[in-house]
Motif scaffolding. Structure first.
Motif, PDB file in Angstrom:
ATOM      1  N   ARG A 233      51.455  16.721-107.591  1.00 42.57           N
ATOM      2  CA  ARG A 233      50.829  17.721-106.710  1.00 42.57           C
ATOM      3  C   ARG A 233      49.506  17.123-106.296  1.00 42.57           C
ATOM      4  NH1 ARG A 233      51.154  23.489-106.096  1.00 42.57           N
ATOM      5  NH2 ARG A 233      50.139  23.846-104.092  1.00 42.57           N
ATOM      6  N   LEU A 234      49.527  16.486-105.155  1.00 46.77           N
ATOM      7  CA  LEU A 234      48.387  15.695-104.704  1.00 46.77           C
ATOM      8  C   LEU A 234      47.178  16.576-104.386  1.00 46.77           C
ATOM      9  CD1 LEU A 234      50.520  13.429-102.370  1.00 46.77           C
ATOM     10  CD2 LEU A 234      49.699  12.887-104.679  1.00 46.77           C
ATOM     11  N   ASN A 235      47.431  17.719-103.815  1.00 46.92           N
ATOM     12  CA  ASN A 235      46.405  18.708-103.481  1.00 46.92           C
ATOM     13  C   ASN A 235      47.157  20.008-103.217  1.00 46.92           C
ATOM     14  OD1 ASN A 235      47.335  18.517-100.700  1.00 46.92           O
ATOM     15  ND2 ASN A 235      46.234  16.558-100.690  1.00 46.92           N
ATOM     16  N   LYS A 236      46.488  21.023-102.713  1.00 43.91           N
ATOM     17  CA  LYS A 236      47.178  22.295-102.524  1.00 43.91           C
ATOM     18  C   LYS A 236      48.289  22.184-101.483  1.00 43.91           C
ATOM     19  CE  LYS A 236      46.274  27.222-102.138  1.00 43.91           C
ATOM     20  NZ  LYS A 236      45.275  28.287-101.989  1.00 43.91           N
ATOM     21  N   ARG A 237      48.143  21.312-100.523  1.00 43.79           N
ATOM     22  CA  ARG A 237      49.102  21.201 -99.427  1.00 43.79           C
ATOM     23  C   ARG A 237      50.311  20.343 -99.761  1.00 43.79           C
ATOM     24  NH1 ARG A 237      48.209  18.294 -95.439  1.00 43.79           N
ATOM     25  NH2 ARG A 237      49.555  19.404 -93.984  1.00 43.79           N
ATOM     26  N   GLU A 238      50.145  19.337-100.605  1.00 43.86           N
ATOM     27  CA  GLU A 238      51.162  18.294-100.716  1.00 43.86           C
ATOM     28  C   GLU A 238      51.774  18.199-102.113  1.00 43.86           C
ATOM     29  OE1 GLU A 238      48.139  15.476 -99.145  1.00 43.86           O
ATOM     30  OE2 GLU A 238      49.846  14.728 -97.971  1.00 43.86           O
ATOM     31  N   PHE A 239      53.113  18.001-102.124  1.00 44.00           N
ATOM     32  CA  PHE A 239      53.863  17.907-103.377  1.00 44.00           C
ATOM     33  C   PHE A 239      54.934  16.852-103.164  1.00 44.00           C
ATOM     34  CE2 PHE A 239      55.119  18.965-107.427  1.00 44.00           C
ATOM     35  CZ  PHE A 239      56.266  19.729-107.572  1.00 44.00           C
ATOM     36  N   SER A 240      54.817  15.722-103.856  1.00 42.25           N
ATOM     37  CA  SER A 240      55.751  14.620-103.623  1.00 42.25           C
ATOM     38  C   SER A 240      56.728  14.476-104.785  1.00 42.25           C
ATOM     39  CB  SER A 240      54.994  13.312-103.408  1.00 42.25           C
ATOM     40  OG  SER A 240      54.246  12.978-104.572  1.00 42.25           O
ATOM     41  N   LEU A 241      57.903  13.947-104.462  1.00 44.99           N
ATOM     42  CA  LEU A 241      58.971  13.719-105.442  1.00 44.99           C
ATOM     43  C   LEU A 241      59.298  12.235-105.453  1.00 44.99           C
ATOM     44  CD1 LEU A 241      61.221  15.033-107.307  1.00 44.99           C
ATOM     45  CD2 LEU A 241      62.693  14.929-105.276  1.00 44.99           C
ATOM     46  N   ARG A 242      59.264  11.614-106.616  1.00 45.25           N
ATOM     47  CA  ARG A 242      59.501  10.172-106.711  1.00 45.25           C
ATOM     48  C   ARG A 242      60.749   9.878-107.538  1.00 45.25           C
ATOM     49  NH1 ARG A 242      57.529   5.435-105.326  1.00 45.25           N
ATOM     50  NH2 ARG A 242      57.735   3.653-106.748  1.00 45.25           N
ATOM     51  N   LEU A 243      61.564   8.984-106.985  1.00 41.94           N
ATOM     52  CA  LEU A 243      62.697   8.431-107.701  1.00 41.94           C
ATOM     53  C   LEU A 243      62.307   7.009-108.087  1.00 41.94           C
ATOM     54  CD1 LEU A 243      63.860  10.610-105.626  1.00 41.94           C
ATOM     55  CD2 LEU A 243      66.042   9.441-105.947  1.00 41.94           C
ATOM     56  N   GLU A 244      62.147   6.733-109.359  1.00 39.78           N
ATOM     57  CA  GLU A 244      61.683   5.420-109.801  1.00 39.78           C
ATOM     58  C   GLU A 244      62.784   4.357-109.719  1.00 39.78           C
ATOM     59  OE1 GLU A 244      58.810   4.348-110.363  1.00 39.78           O
ATOM     60  OE2 GLU A 244      57.590   6.143-110.645  1.00 39.78           O
ATOM     61  N   SER A 245      63.984   4.738-110.069  1.00 39.80           N
ATOM     62  CA  SER A 245      65.117   3.807-110.047  1.00 39.80           C
ATOM     63  C   SER A 245      66.350   4.615-109.630  1.00 39.80           C
ATOM     64  CB  SER A 245      65.313   3.184-111.422  1.00 39.80           C
ATOM     65  OG  SER A 245      66.423   2.306-111.406  1.00 39.80           O
ATOM     66  N   ALA A 246      66.608   4.606-108.320  1.00 41.03           N
ATOM     67  CA  ALA A 246      67.645   5.486-107.775  1.00 41.03           C
ATOM     68  C   ALA A 246      69.040   5.158-108.318  1.00 41.03           C
ATOM     69  CB  ALA A 246      67.653   5.395-106.264  1.00 41.03           C
ATOM     70  N   ALA A 247      69.812   6.212-108.522  1.00 40.22           N
ATOM     71  CA  ALA A 247      71.190   6.086-108.999  1.00 40.22           C
ATOM     72  C   ALA A 247      72.116   6.836-108.043  1.00 40.22           C
ATOM     73  CB  ALA A 247      71.309   6.674-110.404  1.00 40.22           C
ATOM     74  N   PRO A 248      73.389   6.416-107.937  1.00 44.75           N
ATOM     75  CA  PRO A 248      74.325   7.106-107.034  1.00 44.75           C
ATOM     76  C   PRO A 248      74.408   8.607-107.297  1.00 44.75           C
ATOM     77  CG  PRO A 248      75.254   5.016-107.721  1.00 44.75           C
ATOM     78  CD  PRO A 248      73.997   5.196-108.522  1.00 44.75           C
ATOM     79  N   SER A 249      74.193   9.027-108.551  1.00 40.53           N
ATOM     80  CA  SER A 249      74.255  10.459-108.876  1.00 40.53           C
ATOM     81  C   SER A 249      73.106  11.245-108.226  1.00 40.53           C
ATOM     82  CB  SER A 249      74.193  10.648-110.390  1.00 40.53           C
ATOM     83  OG  SER A 249      72.982  10.115-110.910  1.00 40.53           O
ATOM     84  N   GLN A 250      72.131  10.545-107.689  1.00 38.73           N
ATOM     85  CA  GLN A 250      71.016  11.215-107.021  1.00 38.73           C
ATOM     86  C   GLN A 250      71.240  11.362-105.518  1.00 38.73           C
ATOM     87  OE1 GLN A 250      67.909   8.566-108.755  1.00 38.73           O
ATOM     88  NE2 GLN A 250      67.068  10.433-109.684  1.00 38.73           N
ATOM     89  N   THR A 251      72.411  10.951-105.059  1.00 41.68           N
ATOM     90  CA  THR A 251      72.807  11.224-103.683  1.00 41.68           C
ATOM     91  C   THR A 251      72.906  12.727-103.502  1.00 41.68           C
ATOM     92  OG1 THR A 251      74.002   9.148-103.388  1.00 41.68           O
ATOM     93  CG2 THR A 251      74.664  11.004-101.990  1.00 41.68           C
ATOM     94  N   SER A 252      72.138  13.262-102.555  1.00 37.69           N
ATOM     95  CA  SER A 252      72.048  14.714-102.417  1.00 37.69           C
ATOM     96  C   SER A 252      71.189  15.043-101.203  1.00 37.69           C
ATOM     97  CB  SER A 252      71.405  15.313-103.680  1.00 37.69           C
ATOM     98  OG  SER A 252      71.481  16.730-103.664  1.00 37.69           O
ATOM     99  N   VAL A 253      71.102  16.324-100.909  1.00 39.13           N
ATOM    100  CA  VAL A 253      70.116  16.816 -99.948  1.00 39.13           C
ATOM    101  C   VAL A 253      68.980  17.433-100.740  1.00 39.13           C
ATOM    102  CG1 VAL A 253      69.645  18.348 -98.015  1.00 39.13           C
ATOM    103  CG2 VAL A 253      71.893  17.245 -98.218  1.00 39.13           C
ATOM    104  N   TYR A 254      67.760  16.996-100.466  1.00 39.10           N
ATOM    105  CA  TYR A 254      66.587  17.465-101.192  1.00 39.10           C
ATOM    106  C   TYR A 254      65.772  18.407-100.311  1.00 39.10           C
ATOM    107  CZ  TYR A 254      67.668  13.965-104.666  1.00 39.10           C
ATOM    108  OH  TYR A 254      68.303  13.234-105.638  1.00 39.10           O
TER     109      TYR A 254
END
Lengths: 112, 112
Positions: free
Chosen positions: A68-89
């Motif tokens: 949560r970088l600040n009140k406006r921004e919230f980022s999601l990080r995938l450190e080492s992507a896997a096929p099981s993370q194929t999705s709509v976010y």
């Protein structure tokens, strides 16, 4: 007002690559969320931030980190992507607990 | 863990027919929200129910919260092609929490 803005809209990764999904809201909301949506599974909560400076795990946090970088921004990080993370976010925001969620337009992620 | 059963999974109706989707929880809920997601779109908030036995109407849509606060329904009278989409319930079991658990959704198709 743009509401909740997510970038990118589409992304293709190779297994093991890392990336960060960005989310910003201009409604001065306190709370922000990351969900993933898979066919037939509905939306599942990955992480949420009740207020600036706090983050908590949701239903399916493994393999993800958030900032949560600040009140406006919230980022999601995938450190080492896997096929099981194929999705709509989807990123979402709300004024507070137990108030309606406003969703962004989503990021379609494919991990090969 | 909490189970959010939503039935039916799919429903095809002729335009003008009625439609109902049901959401059943294994636990007593603090409140429940309903969302609609058009094909290719993002979830959009419809309504929130808080009180036991509560009934709310929005034009042709009627929302009910069960007396025991363990189930809810959404009824659409005289469906129109604009009603096409997936309808989700989102359950909150603990007052003040941010963890809304979404149902698996009911996909509605309206045949003209």
């Amino acid at each position: 007002n743009a509401g909740v803005t997510q970038t990118p809209k589409f992304q293709v990764l190779k297994t093991g690559q890392s990336m960060t999904l960005q989310c910003a809201q201009d409604m001065n909301h306190n709370s922000m969320y990351w969900y993933r949506q898979d066919p037939g599974m509905g939306l599942r909560l990955i992480y949420y931030s009740a207020s600036e400076g706090t983050t908590d795990k949701g239903e399916v946090p493994n393999g993800y980190n958030v900032s949560r970088l600040n009140k406006r921004e919230f980022s999601l990080r995938l450190e080492s992507a896997a096929p099981s993370q194929t999705s709509v976010y989807f990123c979402a925001s709300s004024e507070a607990a137990e108030t309606k969620l406003f969703f962004g337009s989503g990021t379609q992620l494919s991990v090969l | 863990g909490q189970q959010v059963m939503q039935i039916p999974q799919y429903q095809h109706v002729q335009e003008g027919e009625d439609f109902t989707t049901y959401c059943n929880s294994s636990t007593t809920l603090s409140n429940i929200q309903w969302y609609k997601q058009r094909p290719g779109g993002h979830p959009v908030f419809l309504i929130q129910l808080v009180k036991s036995g509560e009934v709310k109407k929005q034009k042709r849509l009627t929302f009910q919260f069960g007396e025991a606060k363990k189930n809810s329904s959404l009824h659409i009278t005289a469906t129109q092609t604009t009603d096409v989409g997936t309808y989700f319930c989102a359950e909150d079991t603990t007052s003040g929490t941010y963890k809304y658990i979404f149902g698996t959704g009911t996909r509605l198709k309206v045949l003209a």
